[in-house]
Write an enzyme that holds these catalytic residues in place. Structure first.
Site, short mmCIF file in Angstrom:
data_model
loop_
_atom_site.label_atom_id
_atom_site.label_comp_id
_atom_site.label_asym_id
_atom_site.label_seq_id
_atom_site.Cartn_x
_atom_site.Cartn_y
_atom_site.Cartn_z
N SER A 181 -25.18 -100.89 -18.21
CA SER A 181 -26.07 -102.09 -18.76
C SER A 181 -25.62 -102.52 -20.13
CB SER A 181 -27.61 -101.53 -19.01
OG SER A 181 -28.08 -102.67 -19.77
N TYR A 185 -34.76 -96.16 -21.92
CA TYR A 185 -33.64 -96.76 -21.16
C TYR A 185 -32.11 -96.91 -21.97
CZ TYR A 185 -31.53 -100.29 -17.94
OH TYR A 185 -30.90 -101.24 -17.23
P1 NAD Z 1 -33.58 -102.15 -8.56
O1 NAD Z 1 -35.16 -101.70 -9.09
O2 NAD Z 1 -33.63 -103.31 -7.36
O3 NAD Z 1 -32.66 -100.89 -8.26
C1 NAD Z 1 -32.76 -99.81 -8.67
C2 NAD Z 1 -32.65 -98.63 -7.38
O4 NAD Z 1 -32.46 -97.38 -7.71
C3 NAD Z 1 -33.60 -98.84 -6.35
O5 NAD Z 1 -32.98 -99.10 -4.98
C4 NAD Z 1 -34.48 -97.64 -6.49
O6 NAD Z 1 -35.13 -97.30 -5.13
C5 NAD Z 1 -33.20 -96.62 -6.80
N1 NAD Z 1 -33.77 -95.41 -7.41
C6 NAD Z 1 -34.44 -95.45 -8.67
N2 NAD Z 1 -35.00 -94.10 -8.66
C7 NAD Z 1 -33.87 -93.20 -7.99
C8 NAD Z 1 -33.87 -92.06 -7.77
N3 NAD Z 1 -34.51 -91.11 -8.62
N4 NAD Z 1 -32.83 -91.57 -6.95
C9 NAD Z 1 -32.16 -92.48 -6.06
N5 NAD Z 1 -32.50 -93.88 -6.25
C10 NAD Z 1 -33.54 -94.27 -7.31
O7 NAD Z 1 -32.99 -102.56 -9.94
P2 NAD Z 1 -31.48 -103.03 -10.25
O8 NAD Z 1 -31.47 -104.09 -11.40
O9 NAD Z 1 -30.62 -103.19 -8.94
O10 NAD Z 1 -31.02 -101.81 -10.83
C11 NAD Z 1 -29.80 -101.25 -10.49
C12 NAD Z 1 -29.06 -100.62 -11.72
O11 NAD Z 1 -28.39 -101.51 -12.60
C13 NAD Z 1 -29.76 -99.79 -12.54
O12 NAD Z 1 -29.26 -98.72 -13.01
C14 NAD Z 1 -30.34 -100.59 -13.72
O13 NAD Z 1 -30.60 -100.03 -15.04
C15 NAD Z 1 -29.04 -101.48 -13.89
N6 NAD Z 1 -29.08 -102.64 -14.70
C16 NAD Z 1 -29.91 -103.81 -14.04
C17 NAD Z 1 -29.79 -105.13 -14.86
C18 NAD Z 1 -30.51 -106.24 -14.32
O14 NAD Z 1 -30.58 -107.19 -15.03
N7 NAD Z 1 -31.16 -106.14 -12.84
C19 NAD Z 1 -29.05 -105.01 -15.87
C20 NAD Z 1 -28.50 -103.97 -16.32
C21 NAD Z 1 -28.28 -102.75 -15.68
#
Ligand code: NAD
Length: 266
Positions: free
Chosen positions: A152, A165
């Site tokens: 991130s 986080y």
């Molecule tokens: P999201 O909530 O749609 O996706 C998160 C995924 O992780 C989901 O599919 C969830 O079921 C899965 N998950 C959660 N806990 C788990 C576990 N213990 N075991 C297996 N799977 C698990 O959100 P997203 O935005 O798609 O996030 C994906 C990644 O991207 C994350 O690591 C998040 O920190 C990172 N991220 C997202 C953003 C953003 O703006 N959306 C920005 C920076 C980083």
């Protein structure tokens, strides 16, 4: 058709929604077999699977908590059973559990560290062991294996109210670099993608709200919130031989969020 990831197999953790779903579909479209790990949302995982199949590739879904060693073991066993070899791991699973620092319980802290940091460690180590056992097959890929961490911008931008986080993501960055340094002689490439604000369920409460969206855009010089596709295409390229000389790098995909936009002269 020149499919960048033909004959390769990839595991995507947390592939039932958002960025993980986007990456799984794009890897499939590039010719890879995809193992879609999910934690709770089986429906979402099935949608991802169908989308990969629609792109002409094979996909399985595997339930498992990345923070539990026995679940991680099972995800890799299922991969071996179905596809034989493994070439790419995308460590995407991640959660937020926001609380002001003074109110954050040990449980709030540990939950996020366990999934976002320890989960990534467990999966990366297992993937590296599999890659080493397999060795390099030049006709499939120049590298022995590829690991991508979805980190991130908060591996570098501090984030109040979310110390669990931001700490996990900061740790992920140094984990990535240390593993990359250690595994480069084995021809295993290890990199991070550090997204800015991408439209997914994790931040839906912000971008769905007019005021929240305005606040998000203030932090993005490029003037738009990112889509999962912005991350997915980079993940395909980074895991392909086109990026064969890239290891130990963080690729920030953030519309300029890390450019200190509050210093911008208007
Ligand atoms: P999201 O909530 O749609 O996706 C998160 C995924 O992780 C989901 O599919 C969830 O079921 C899965 N998950 C959660 N806990 C788990 C576990 N213990 N075991 C297996 N799977 C698990 O959100 P997203 O935005 O798609 O996030 C994906 C990644 O991207 C994350 O690591 C998040 O920190 C990172 N991220 C997202 C953003 C953003 O703006 N959306 C920005 C920076 C980083």
């Amino acid at each position: 058709q020149n499919l960048l990831l033909r004959n390769q197999t990839a595991i995507v953790t947390g592939g039932s929604s958002g960025i993980g779903q986007g990456i799984a579909i794009a890897l499939g479209a590039a010719g890879a077999n995809v193992v879609i790990n999910f934690h709770g949302d089986e429906e979402g995982a099935k949608k991802t699977q169908q989308a990969v199949v629609d792109k002409g590739s094979k996909a399985i879904i595997v339930k498992g908590d990345v923070g539990k060693e026995e679940d991680v073991k099972m995800i890799f066993e299922e991969t071996k059973k179905t596809f034989g070899e493994l070439h790419i791991l995308v460590n995407n699973a991640g959660i937020q559990e926001d609380k002001p620092f003074l109110e954050m319980s040990l449980e709030d802290w540990q939950k996020v560290i366990q999934t976002n940091l320890t989960g990534a460690f467990l999966c990366a180590q297992r993937a590296a062991k599999v890659f080493q056992e397999q060795g390099i097959k030049e006709e499939v890929s120049k590298a022995c294996g590829k690991i991508i961490f979805i980190s991130s911008v908060h591996d570098t931008i501090p984030w109040s109210g979310r110390v669990n986080y931001a700490t996990a993501k900061g740790g992920l960055k140094m984990m990535m670099k240390s593993i990359a340094q250690e595994l480069a002689p084995k021809k295993i490439r290890v990199n991070s993608i550090s997204p800015g604000a991408i439209k997914t369920p994790i931040n839906e409460h912000e971008w769905k709200d007019e005021e929240g969206k305005k606040n998000m855009l203030k932090k993005i010089p490029y003037g738009r919130i990112g889509d999962t596709e912005d991350i997915a295409q980079a993940a395909v390229w980074l895991s392909s031989d086109q990026a064969d000389y890239i290891t130990g790098t963080s690729l920030y995909i953030d519309g300029g969020m890390t450019l200190y936009p509050s210093f911008q002269e208007k």
